[in-house]
Write an enzyme that holds these catalytic residues in place. Structure first.
Site, PDB file in Angstrom:
ATOM      1  CD  GLU A   7     -35.561  92.227   1.322  1.00  0.00           C
ATOM      2  OE1 GLU A   7     -36.263  91.327   1.790  1.00  0.00           O
ATOM      3  OE2 GLU A   7     -35.963  93.397   1.183  1.00  0.00           O
ATOM      4  CE  LYS A   8     -35.713  88.203  -1.452  1.00  0.00           C
ATOM      5  NZ  LYS A   8     -36.533  89.426  -1.490  1.00  0.00           N
ATOM      6  CG  ASP A 102     -38.058  92.816  -1.191  1.00  0.00           C
ATOM      7  OD1 ASP A 102     -37.462  92.997  -2.264  1.00  0.00           O
ATOM      8  OD2 ASP A 102     -38.306  91.684  -0.725  1.00  0.00           O
ATOM      9  CG  ASP A 104     -41.598  94.916   2.667  1.00  0.00           C
ATOM     10  OD1 ASP A 104     -40.392  95.165   2.892  1.00  0.00           O
ATOM     11  OD2 ASP A 104     -42.010  93.764   2.483  1.00  0.00           O
ATOM     12  CE1 TYR A 320     -41.267  92.188  -2.038  1.00  0.00           C
ATOM     13  CE2 TYR A 320     -43.234  93.365  -1.349  1.00  0.00           C
ATOM     14  CZ  TYR A 320     -42.079  92.692  -1.032  1.00  0.00           C
ATOM     15  OH  TYR A 320     -41.727  92.513   0.280  1.00  0.00           O
ATOM     16  NE  ARG A 322     -41.709  87.354   0.957  1.00  0.00           N
ATOM     17  CZ  ARG A 322     -41.325  86.534   1.935  1.00  0.00           C
ATOM     18  NH1 ARG A 322     -41.525  86.874   3.190  1.00  0.00           N
ATOM     19  NH2 ARG A 322     -40.752  85.385   1.671  1.00  0.00           N
TER      20      ARG A 322
END
Length: 643
Positions: A7-8, A102, A104, A320, A322
């Site tokens: 993702e990043k 991530d 989610d 993680y 969030r």
């Protein structure tokens, strides 16, 4: 070649470091033998603008609305084209792809939409990483899952993205164009989450503005009993004038009773003693952490999110962040002792808490059935050199570690005592509690909630040694702060009037998500709808006027909370997204039909008048307070108590 798309960049680096043999960087990717790790930069794609569907939509016109795409399109974000080109090139060389977004809903969307946009048709695996330390990433790499299992999550995220576009584009254009007709020059942004959040603040401000305080009166008596002294409070009966909370509205009855009490003897007519056991607070979700950090350290919700991201990505000290979950996987319990000893050993405060932990205990926090795509925030086990962190980072880290350590402390045990005395035929009540076992409580506070009562025996006598009538005044509701607004967004059912909807929402509580709540507050401030006054969040004239001009349904939480319920059903039960979007389009037609320039003009004028009246009221209160401080005559004690 196996291609892993993270993702990043920070996640890509953590994955590459966990691969055998190390990795070299080359052309927007990290190469480790037969595996290449590349990355997104957050969302590389976004919903295409209206003019991508029809060039005529570039001009904002009311007769274009509603704009309803039939074949949805995505567009590269302006700064994403270079990285998209890197991923496109690598996909042409790949034999398999690993989705490493991530864990989610948005993480699933972010990477998968890139894979599908670039036309990949081969197999896709799913890598779920919630801890960036090498051992945790290596464990995740050893248990890849089939990405097909996550299609419902993807469809829910895709539906959310399309619904937000439909709602935001159409209503923002409608109210902006109506605003121009009403004389407002600027964009009036309307969103399915931000607008109900603004509505919460506007309605709270109105309650504060319109609140009219009134006096009430209490009577206490200090009593001598066999075991010592205590204070009891008169409970006036229904034959007196009381408000809905049972508070006495006339002083005369309290004065008359107080005149008879000095030296009076009475009797303890009822004694109730109950032992209560309370388990430690659960480990944090992001929102729960934002609430506590705002109260303890005055940090904004966005500041806490930013700190958590640094603790996760840069320092690799927490899992993680969030997360909307407050439970931990059962498999983590076996490593909890070594993880916490490593994480807490270099800080005096954490080391002291660690010394009191009993790792033979197991709390309800360890529960696989309550862990979804991600688990509660927890230390990773990397040694934390807190003196090298910013002060706020260290403060937040201690909170996260503390709530996990607290799971290895015994419960708090208190004995609550309620006593009723009869004096002059009237009922007086006293209450207190005695801490029998402090358990986890010293990790959170050293303050006792209520002092214990002296030893009591039902039927024993008492004597009044002192008494007094106190004059108090009701207090308006408190303005929202970051902490209370985040808490309201977490528990939105409390702000819903319809009892049927409220019951439903208790199962699907939440306005916004863990990842978006802080950003929603900051967006409302940036757009001029909210302003921070010290720690309070207050609506501006623009924000108040916008809410007054909208249909009530657009500014209340029911709609968006029910959206989340429908999206959860798509994600968890694989429901069809089509009925959800069809229902939204039907609602849009009704909402757009209510846009009215005269109503908006009147709403803005009313908001301006109310703002001026509120300023005048505050100035008057300040002046009255200053005159009161200068007075020299008889003063009456007044204690403001929340209505």
């Amino acid at each position: 070649m196996r291609l892993i798309i993270a993702e990043k960049p920070s996640l890509a680096r953590a994955i590459a470091e966990a691969l055998p043999g190390g990795a070299r960087r080359e052309d927007g990717a990290l190469h480790a033998g037969e595996t290449v790790v590349t990355w997104c930069l957050g969302h590389l794609l976004e919903q295409a603008p209206p003019d991508a569907y029809d060039p005529a939509f570039k001009q904002w016109r009311l007769d274009h609305l509603p704009i309803l795409p039939t074949r949805w399109q995505l567009s590269p974000r302006p700064k994403a084209r270079g990285q998209l080109a890197v991923i496109r090139k690598l996909l042409k060389q790949a034999r398999e792809v690993v989705h490493a977004g991530d864990p989610d809903r948005e993480g699933q969307l972010l990477v998968q939409e890139v894979i599908e946009y670039l036309g990949w048709k081969g197999p896709v695996s799913r890598l779920l990483v919630s801890d960036l330390n090498r051992p945790a990433v290596q464990r995740a790499l050893a248990r890849l899952e089939d990405n097909a299992c996550f299609q419902p999550l993807y469809r829910a995220a895709e539906s959310r993205s399309r619904a937000d576009w439909l709602y935001g584009i159409n209503l923002t254009r409608a109210w902006t164009l109506t605003g121009r007709q009403a004389g407002h020059d600027g964009v009036l942004s309307v969103g399915r989450v931000q607008t109900p959040v603004l509505g919460l603040v506007v309605r709270r401000d109105a309650e504060i503005r319109d609140f009219k305080p009134y006096p009430f009166h209490v009577l206490w008596a200090d009593l001598a009993v066999a075991g010592g002294q205590l204070r009891a409070w008169w409970q006036p009966g229904e034959n007196h004038r009381l408000d809905e909370q049972g508070r006495l509205l006339e002083r005369a009855p309290a004065e008359a009773l107080a005149a008879q009490l000095p030296g009076t003897e009475g009797k303890l007519t009822s004694l109730e003693s109950r032992q209560k056991r309370q388990s430690a607070p659960l480990p944090y979700s992001l929102s729960a952490l934002q609430v506590d950090a705002a109260r303890r350290f005055g940090l904004s919700a966005q500041a806490v999110l930013d700190i958590c991201q640094r603790l996760y990505e840069r320092h690799k000290l927490i899992t993680y962040p969030r997360s909307d979950c407050r439970y931990l996987p059962e498999e983590h319990l076996a490593q909890a002792r070594s993880t916490l000893e490593s994480a807490c050993g270099s800080d005096d405060t954490l080391r002291g808490w660690l010394a009191g932990a009993d790792f033979s205990l197991r709390s309800k926090a360890w529960d696989d059935k309550k862990v979804g795509a991600h688990h509660a925030l927890a230390p990773t086990g990397k040694p934390a050199e807190l003196e090298r962190l910013e002060r706020a980072e260290a403060d937040v880290y201690r909170l996260i570690a503390r709530n996990v350590l607290a799971q290895f402390y015994p419960p708090l045990v208190v004995c609550e005592v309620k006593a009723e005395f009869t004096l002059q035929g009237e009922c007086f009540r006293a209450g207190g509690q005695e801490m029998l076992q402090p358990g986890w409580k010293p990790l959170f506070t050293t303050r006792e909630e209520a002092p214990p009562l002296p030893p009591l025996t039902e039927g024993e006598g008492c004597r009044v040694t002192a008494c007094e009538v106190e004059d108090r005044e009701t207090r308006s509701p408190e303005a929202f702060t970051d902490a209370s607004l985040i808490k309201a967004m977490m528990n939105i059912a409390r702000y819903v009037d319809d009892p049927v909807v409220r019951r439903t929402l208790r199962e699907h509580d939440g306005l916004g998500t863990e990842a978006t709540r802080a950003g929603i507050i900051e967006t409302l401030i940036e757009r001029g709808y909210l302003v921070r006054q010290k720690k309070s969040l207050r609506a501006t004239r623009l924000g108040t006027g916008l809410i007054a001009s909208l249909p009530e349904a657009a500014s209340r939480p029911e709609r968006t909370a029910l959206w989340e319920q429908r999206l959860t059903a798509i994600a968890e039960r694989d429901d069809d997204p089509a009925p959800f979007l069809a229902s939204l389009i039907e609602d849009l037609h009704g909402l757009l039909g209510s846009a009215d320039a005269n109503r908006l003009r009147q709403a803005m004028a009313t908001a301006q008048g109310e703002a001026a009246a509120a300023v005048s009221k505050r100035r008057g209160a300040v002046g009255k307070s200053r005159r009161g401080r200068g007075a020299t005559g008889r003063t009456r004690r007044k204690q403001r108590t929340k209505a």
